[in-house]
Scaffold this active site. Sequence first.
Site, PDB file in Angstrom:
ATOM      1  N   HIS A  65       0.847  -1.199   0.000  1.00 65.10           N
ATOM      2  CA  HIS A  65       0.000   0.000   0.000  1.00 65.10           C
ATOM      3  C   HIS A  65       0.876   1.241   0.000  1.00 65.10           C
ATOM      4  O   HIS A  65       2.047   1.210   0.362  1.00 65.10           O
ATOM      5  CB  HIS A  65      -0.913   0.021   1.228  1.00 65.10           C
ATOM      6  CG  HIS A  65      -0.176  -0.016   2.545  1.00 65.10           C
ATOM      7  ND1 HIS A  65       0.309  -1.182   3.073  1.00 65.10           N
ATOM      8  CD2 HIS A  65       0.171   0.964   3.408  1.00 65.10           C
ATOM      9  CE1 HIS A  65       0.912  -0.925   4.224  1.00 65.10           C
ATOM     10  NE2 HIS A  65       0.858   0.376   4.444  1.00 65.10           N
ATOM     11  N   CYS A 185       2.153   3.685  11.868  1.00 66.09           N
ATOM     12  CA  CYS A 185       3.083   3.179  10.869  1.00 66.09           C
ATOM     13  C   CYS A 185       3.362   4.299   9.866  1.00 66.09           C
ATOM     14  O   CYS A 185       2.673   5.320   9.874  1.00 66.09           O
ATOM     15  CB  CYS A 185       2.539   1.936  10.165  1.00 66.09           C
ATOM     16  SG  CYS A 185       1.140   2.247   9.067  1.00 66.09           S
TER      17      CYS A 185
END
Length: 672
Positions: A65, A185
């Site tokens: 992603h 993240c």
Amino acid sequence: MTEMITADLVDLDLSAATKDEAARSLAERMVARGRVTDLDGFLADVAAREAQMPTGLDGGIGIPHCRSEHVTEPTLAFGRAAQGIDFGAPDGPADLIFLIAAPAGADDAHLTILSSLARQLMDEDFKAALRAATDAERTAALIRGEDPTPPQDQEQAQEQPAPKQPAPEQPADPGTFKIVAVTSCPTGIAHTYMAAESLENTGRDTDGVELVVETQGSAGFTRLDPAVIAAADGVIFAHDVPVREKDRFAGKPTVDVGVKAGINRPAELIKEVRDKAARGEVSAPAGSSTSVDNSGESADGYGTKLRKWLMSGVSYMVPFVAAGGLLIALGFAIGGYEVADVKVETLLNSFDWGSTTSWAALLFYTGQAAFAFLVPVLAGYIAYGMADRPGLVPGFVGGSIALTVNAGFLGGLVAGLLAGAVVLAIQKVNVPPVLRGIMPVVVIPLLSSIAVGFLMFVVVGKPIASLQSALTDWLNSLSGANAIILGVILGLMMCFDLGGPLNKVAYAFAVGGLADPTDGSLKVMAAVMAAGMVPPLAMALATTVRGRLFTRAERENGKAAWVLGASFITEGAIPFAAADPLRVIPASMAGGAVTGALSMAFGCTLRAPHGGIFVVPLIGNAFLYLIAIAVGVCVSAALVVVLKGLRRSAPDGTAAAGEESAAGGAKVPAAV
């Protein structure tokens, strides 16, 4: 998620052999839907995110992603690979692959939807349904959260008795161990929420534990209630980027790990924080949170931590270098080197709007003002990397003292490390609760500044100033073989990791010399920029003269590499190095070494820290400088062509990687 995934974005028979092929196959579906405008540009962003941390998860899941300017709207593509694809998960290949694409400026609503998918992936029933699905339309509906149950099954479901309503929530048992957690993240789309879901689920299943999570994702974050934090018995940080407002959690038993640990081993983390509480281990008091750059796995060695701290300082210093250096260079370009003789008082009292000299002086002195911050910013943010905000004041003070005692760039490095170490030492002192409120705003800045001032003025300042002076004299005296050897070393460093840590060390060495420019430091800056331009330009040339040795995507990247290389953006060669590192990197290093050596041998100088060919007018011996770059580019391009050609003509007849055959344009994989 109604429009984020549709049947034509689902591939239930994904046949890719590698994660790159899987990402390309799914991304091509996004391109066909108009969701991605530049396939190769998007895939480069996916690869860059993958390089930060593998996206494979336990349980057979791969979630490549990224956020990218090449994405028109948030999109999700799903592929199921029966053979499994290695995405770097500890338990083996992934068979469920989700490619998540978010625009660079995705709105919070869409990112929240993507985050809900990440949470769904922690549900075993959801994963089992995906593995059993046989229809793309129903699979897309399942992922969207719609009920894909056939009508007859719905009728049967309606005949079942209504489920019992859950009992009202009871107050927490006073003996319950309360945990607050933070997950984050780099992209803030997937791992952040999967770690949160994993921790929450494990907390519910663990007797005597109450756990709540604050997710700090791309959609922002909602702060936990201060009362909840105050009542917590322990804290878990599962993060790969700095925890925002970390002081809120100070003074409690704390476990600090990477985000993947929150996904893969939540039970261990809960046990660890309970054990720490039982032993009475707590984090530093409020206002003294742990290093910004210590985020991630706490088991980093000292060498790794030191590199992170130094790179933290360099990364904050570089914008000052770029702005200041280019402003000074522009001043010289417009008004000549005599512009430095214009007095500031003249600029203040008699600025002439129509005079190029006045404008040149304005640019020159503005650039000098920016340059004056180089060493303090370097020191301040090294200390910030070590000790977070409490390190800023002593770091900046130490950097300023380094300039005062003429310790220069080396003094800034030492001052930053000393400031961070002093603050960390102060934070280890247990203070009464009544004093904790004034520690970050009064006590730590005061004591640490005194300590750093004493060390810099009395203990280390003079020796470092002498070392800095010796280094400057050495650079100024470089000639002949010594200068060429230094050029070779700098060229090799610039081209080894193409924008990575070693490249940044060489660049930082060069720009540090611009803080107090001499003839030697200007030669070093010229050699570094010249060598850094070689890899992308060489790959662009190689794809032009021997295009058949490269894939179609590489040939397209080659066109962009002309501009990137000319602009001194070494990272333009990364797509080529990632696809064929054993040939591209050595060839790039050889050309970079040649260019660095020639630049030093020719005595080329450069006052601007960046700009590539666009600052050629500011380069000393500009014609020879361009010759040095051209020779290095030709060396690298020739080597990469030869090396790829040798592979193509191997005895077993294996073709070049990704070469398109004459018939049908099929791609033939090559052995490396």
